[in-house]
Design a protein around this motif. Structure first.
Motif, PDB file in Angstrom:
ATOM      1  N   UNK A 166      -2.136 -16.392  33.016  1.00 50.22           N
ATOM      2  CA  UNK A 166      -2.909 -17.294  32.168  1.00 50.22           C
ATOM      3  C   UNK A 166      -2.217 -17.461  30.828  1.00 50.22           C
ATOM      4  N   UNK A 167      -2.581 -18.455  30.041  1.00 51.88           N
ATOM      5  CA  UNK A 167      -1.945 -18.641  28.735  1.00 51.88           C
ATOM      6  C   UNK A 167      -2.076 -17.408  27.852  1.00 51.88           C
ATOM      7  N   UNK A 168      -1.134 -17.262  26.942  1.00 51.91           N
ATOM      8  CA  UNK A 168      -1.129 -16.119  26.041  1.00 51.91           C
ATOM      9  C   UNK A 168      -2.435 -16.017  25.266  1.00 51.91           C
ATOM     10  N   UNK A 169      -2.982 -17.163  24.870  1.00 56.58           N
ATOM     11  CA  UNK A 169      -4.217 -17.176  24.083  1.00 56.58           C
ATOM     12  C   UNK A 169      -5.424 -16.713  24.875  1.00 56.58           C
ATOM     13  N   UNK A 170      -5.299 -16.609  26.192  1.00 54.96           N
ATOM     14  CA  UNK A 170      -6.412 -16.091  26.979  1.00 54.96           C
ATOM     15  C   UNK A 170      -6.534 -14.577  26.845  1.00 54.96           C
ATOM     16  N   UNK A 171      -5.461 -13.921  26.406  1.00 54.72           N
ATOM     17  CA  UNK A 171      -5.452 -12.466  26.262  1.00 54.72           C
ATOM     18  C   UNK A 171      -5.433 -12.032  24.806  1.00 54.72           C
ATOM     19  N   UNK A 172      -4.741 -12.793  23.981  1.00 49.82           N
ATOM     20  CA  UNK A 172      -4.571 -12.450  22.564  1.00 49.82           C
ATOM     21  C   UNK A 172      -5.172 -13.574  21.734  1.00 49.82           C
ATOM     22  N   UNK A 173      -6.121 -13.223  20.891  1.00 47.12           N
ATOM     23  CA  UNK A 173      -6.804 -14.244  20.098  1.00 47.12           C
ATOM     24  C   UNK A 173      -5.825 -14.947  19.163  1.00 47.12           C
ATOM     25  N   UNK A 174      -5.667 -16.260  19.318  1.00 47.16           N
ATOM     26  CA  UNK A 174      -4.680 -16.962  18.486  1.00 47.16           C
ATOM     27  C   UNK A 174      -5.167 -17.133  17.058  1.00 47.16           C
ATOM     28  N   UNK A 175      -4.239 -17.133  16.155  1.00 54.25           N
ATOM     29  CA  UNK A 175      -4.528 -17.482  14.777  1.00 54.25           C
ATOM     30  C   UNK A 175      -4.487 -19.011  14.664  1.00 54.25           C
ATOM     31  N   UNK A 176      -5.089 -19.566  13.642  1.00 58.21           N
ATOM     32  CA  UNK A 176      -5.051 -21.025  13.477  1.00 58.21           C
ATOM     33  C   UNK A 176      -3.617 -21.552  13.508  1.00 58.21           C
ATOM     34  N   UNK A 177      -3.395 -22.571  14.322  1.00 58.42           N
ATOM     35  CA  UNK A 177      -2.079 -23.178  14.431  1.00 58.42           C
ATOM     36  C   UNK A 177      -1.126 -22.474  15.367  1.00 58.42           C
ATOM     37  N   UNK A 178      -1.595 -21.485  16.129  1.00 60.29           N
ATOM     38  CA  UNK A 178      -0.695 -20.703  16.973  1.00 60.29           C
ATOM     39  C   UNK A 178      -0.822 -21.029  18.457  1.00 60.29           C
ATOM     40  N   UNK A 179      -1.287 -22.193  18.804  1.00 61.84           N
ATOM     41  CA  UNK A 179      -1.458 -22.529  20.212  1.00 61.84           C
ATOM     42  C   UNK A 179      -0.244 -23.238  20.804  1.00 61.84           C
ATOM     43  N   UNK A 180       0.667 -23.685  19.962  1.00 64.58           N
ATOM     44  CA  UNK A 180       1.833 -24.417  20.443  1.00 64.58           C
ATOM     45  C   UNK A 180       3.069 -23.521  20.412  1.00 64.58           C
ATOM     46  N   UNK A 181       3.930 -23.724  21.403  1.00 65.61           N
ATOM     47  CA  UNK A 181       5.163 -22.953  21.519  1.00 65.61           C
ATOM     48  C   UNK A 181       6.334 -23.921  21.589  1.00 65.61           C
ATOM     49  N   UNK A 182       7.512 -23.540  21.121  1.00 62.06           N
ATOM     50  CA  UNK A 182       7.903 -22.222  20.616  1.00 62.06           C
ATOM     51  C   UNK A 182       7.324 -21.911  19.236  1.00 62.06           C
ATOM     52  N   UNK A 183       7.232 -20.625  18.951  1.00 62.70           N
ATOM     53  CA  UNK A 183       6.746 -20.199  17.637  1.00 62.70           C
ATOM     54  C   UNK A 183       7.733 -20.557  16.538  1.00 62.70           C
ATOM     55  N   UNK A 184       9.004 -20.616  16.884  1.00 61.68           N
ATOM     56  CA  UNK A 184      10.058 -21.064  15.972  1.00 61.68           C
ATOM     57  C   UNK A 184      10.917 -22.075  16.707  1.00 61.68           C
ATOM     58  N   UNK A 185      10.978 -23.287  16.235  1.00 62.60           N
ATOM     59  CA  UNK A 185      11.809 -24.293  16.881  1.00 62.60           C
ATOM     60  C   UNK A 185      13.271 -24.090  16.497  1.00 62.60           C
ATOM     61  N   UNK A 186      14.150 -24.701  17.270  1.00 59.93           N
ATOM     62  CA  UNK A 186      15.574 -24.620  16.954  1.00 59.93           C
ATOM     63  C   UNK A 186      15.857 -25.254  15.591  1.00 59.93           C
ATOM     64  N   UNK A 187      15.122 -26.299  15.246  1.00 61.83           N
ATOM     65  CA  UNK A 187      15.315 -26.935  13.933  1.00 61.83           C
ATOM     66  C   UNK A 187      14.892 -25.999  12.811  1.00 61.83           C
ATOM     67  N   UNK A 188      13.767 -25.296  13.002  1.00 62.61           N
ATOM     68  CA  UNK A 188      13.355 -24.318  11.992  1.00 62.61           C
ATOM     69  C   UNK A 188      14.390 -23.222  11.850  1.00 62.61           C
ATOM     70  N   UNK A 189      14.902 -22.752  12.975  1.00 63.78           N
ATOM     71  CA  UNK A 189      15.914 -21.696  12.929  1.00 63.78           C
ATOM     72  C   UNK A 189      17.129 -22.154  12.123  1.00 63.78           C
ATOM     73  N   UNK A 190      17.591 -23.379  12.360  1.00 62.64           N
ATOM     74  CA  UNK A 190      18.750 -23.888  11.618  1.00 62.64           C
ATOM     75  C   UNK A 190      18.447 -23.984  10.124  1.00 62.64           C
ATOM     76  N   UNK A 191      17.268 -24.473   9.799  1.00 60.18           N
ATOM     77  CA  UNK A 191      16.894 -24.595   8.383  1.00 60.18           C
ATOM     78  C   UNK A 191      16.813 -23.236   7.715  1.00 60.18           C
ATOM     79  N   UNK A 192      16.126 -22.299   8.376  1.00 57.85           N
ATOM     80  CA  UNK A 192      15.961 -20.977   7.786  1.00 57.85           C
ATOM     81  C   UNK A 192      17.282 -20.239   7.668  1.00 57.85           C
ATOM     82  N   UNK A 193      18.204 -20.498   8.598  1.00 59.32           N
ATOM     83  CA  UNK A 193      19.482 -19.792   8.560  1.00 59.32           C
ATOM     84  C   UNK A 193      20.280 -20.120   7.311  1.00 59.32           C
ATOM     85  N   UNK A 194      19.928 -21.239   6.641  1.00 58.99           N
ATOM     86  CA  UNK A 194      20.628 -21.619   5.419  1.00 58.99           C
ATOM     87  C   UNK A 194      20.031 -20.989   4.169  1.00 58.99           C
ATOM     88  N   UNK A 195      18.920 -20.269   4.344  1.00 60.48           N
ATOM     89  CA  UNK A 195      18.260 -19.605   3.223  1.00 60.48           C
ATOM     90  C   UNK A 195      18.916 -18.246   3.005  1.00 60.48           C
TER      91      UNK A 195
END
Length: 485
Positions: free
Chosen positions: A449-478
């Motif tokens: 079953x979906x992850x949220x069926x076992x672990x109560x999601x926090x607001x905004x945590x229903x979509x995956x991936x938790x970190x997109x490739x674009x976010x990873x690229x942006x953060x890697x420059x920090x």
């Protein structure tokens, strides 16, 4: 009892620098040369020939050493080497300050079945204890490079990880496993595949729910601290002391008839609300105390990556009182970013990935697999994924026949280019079970079953991936993003 081994076919290596005898004889000199040139200040030791674990006596040559970053490692080359390498990422994380020289040897013994099947094996103990997924992935990649320098390029190389090591191996597959990279496939077993920013939410819930009922971590008479810290800095609480407090509150280690009525109600409420199995309650609580302390104080500079605002707890004898009284907190966005960058997965894989997970895993819930599939699907890479499930109930170790079958199935997939089905993999296990007699417990029809069926999601945590490739690229420059090695 093993009566025979599945026949092996030795294949020529793609770019092997020397024959096996020459490689073994020159391993110490070659690896020492590589380590001397590593950009690390620490001197290396080894590799040195050591006795193999008992299951491999007379079957392989084993080595240990320490790389230029201080990570101890173990290597095994079977006498009848099939020319392929399994690079192992161990779970945990262990919390010792330094690299544990025994850890990689213990893991070699634990997964000796892969060497028994003809694969060379290399595993790192990581350069330090404590949390750091990218660090562990880098150390895993480093031991692969050390192996290549000593023994030549394997015909094929697979990365394997179990538990938190599944997160590490999945990260290594994303960071190092491009189409022209060194890894041909990944095997993830009982993996913590939800990543760090969401994969520990149920332990956040355990930490606050436990304290609501038990009021002894900390006690009212002790210095108070926010529960997201796990434990206050400077605390001398030990694992034994934690067990004593858990027993005091819940009687978890006593027979039901020996518990007080309050202990039984506390235990029932904690288990019902958190959905954590009773048999692993203590280990999950240890993680939410000691590993959270490591993440917060040692890795994130006392910043909070965890939150539980907006979570509605249910299942207790009085949900209204619980939700009114449980401690609430919000995460520091920069701390979330750093933990996410370190451990969350983007799903951007370019190699075959096979997973094996016990349906009743009491530690890394099987719903982690749903999170991982959603992560790859969100990145449009789920065509690289095959997931298999077994009716087992353990986290730390699965059936030897299933491990042997899994690495063979992954190898067939890579060699043939034909993606297997879960049913075909389940059916192929019987041949390996004739060798190992450990059982094949596949359920080819199971889907988590979906992850949220076992672990109560926090607001905004229903979509995956938790970190997109674009976010990873942006953060890697920090500058300074993530968790330091």
């Amino acid at each position: 009892m093993k009566t025979w081994r599945t026949p092996r076919i030795r294949r020529p290596l793609r770019r092997r620098a020397r024959g096996r005898a020459g490689a073994v004889a020159g391993a110490a000199a070659l690896v020492a040369g590589v380590l001397a040139g590593a950009p690390a200040a620490r001197a290396d030791s080894g590799p040195a020939s050591v006795d193999c674990p008992a299951d491999l006596a007379g079957e392989a040559t084993c080595y240990t050493g320490q790389d230029g970053n201080g990570a101890h490692f173990a290597i095994a080359v079977p006498d009848d080497w099939n020319g392929k390498l399994v690079v192992h990422a161990h779970g945990g994380p262990d919390l010792g300050a330094a690299s544990d020289p025994q850890r990689s040897l213990d893991d070699l013994g634990r997964w000796s079945v892969m060497v028994d099947q003809g694969y060379a094996w290399a595993g790192s103990s990581y350069r330090r204890g404590g949390y750091g997924t990218r660090m562990a992935a880098a150390d895993t990649e480093n031991v692969r490079r050390l192996f290549v320098s000593a023994f030549g390029e394997p015909e094929r190389t697979y990365v394997h990880g179990q538990s938190w090591g599944g997160n590490v191996a999945a990260k290594a597959a994303e960071v190092y496993g491009g189409r022209s990279g060194p890894y041909d496939g990944a095997l993830l077993t009982n993996g913590v595949l939800g990543g760090g920013s969401r994969g520990y939410d149920y332990r956040v819930d355990l930490r606050v729910v436990y304290q609501y009922y038990c009021r002894n971590l900390p006690r009212p008479s002790e210095p108070q601290y926010p529960l997201w810290q796990g434990l206050r800095p400077g605390s001398t609480l030990t694992s034994a002391g934690l067990r004593a407090r858990l027993q005091e509150c819940t009687g978890y280690d006593s027979a039901p008839e020996d518990r007080t009525a309050l202990q039984q109600r506390n235990l029932d409420d904690i288990l019902a609300v958190t959905r954590i199995p009773e048999r692993t309650l203590e280990s999950h609580l240890r993680f939410s105390v000691f590993t959270f302390r490591d993440i917060v104080h040692e890795r994130l500079g006392d910043r909070n990556p965890f939150g539980n605002r907006g979570v509605r707890y249910s299942g207790s004898h009085d949900d209204a009182a619980l939700n009114a009284g449980v401690e609430r907190f919000s995460p520091d966005p920069a701390a979330v970013r750093d933990l996410s960058y370190d451990s969350d997965l983007t799903g951007r894989v370019a190699i075959p990935v096979l997973t094996l997970h016990a349906i009743d895993d009491p530690t890394a819930f099987v719903e982690h697999e749903a999170a991982y599939r959603a992560t790859l699907s969100g990145a449009h890479r789920d065509g690289h994924l095959v997931q298999t499930f077994t009716r087992e109930s353990e986290h730390s170790e699965l059936s030897d026949a299933e491990y042997a079958n899994s690495v063979a199935a992954l190898d067939r997939w890579v060699r043939s280019g034909r993606k297997p089905t879960a049913r075909a993999i389940a059916d192929s296990c019987a041949a390996f079970d004739r060798a190992y007699g450990s059982g094949c417990f596949y359920d080819a029809a199971f889907r988590p079953l979906p992850y949220a069926s076992r672990v109560r999601p926090r607001p905004g945590e229903l979509h995956w991936p938790a970190m997109t490739a674009a976010q990873e690229r942006t953060w890697s420059r920090v500058e300074g993003v993530g968790i330091a090695p």
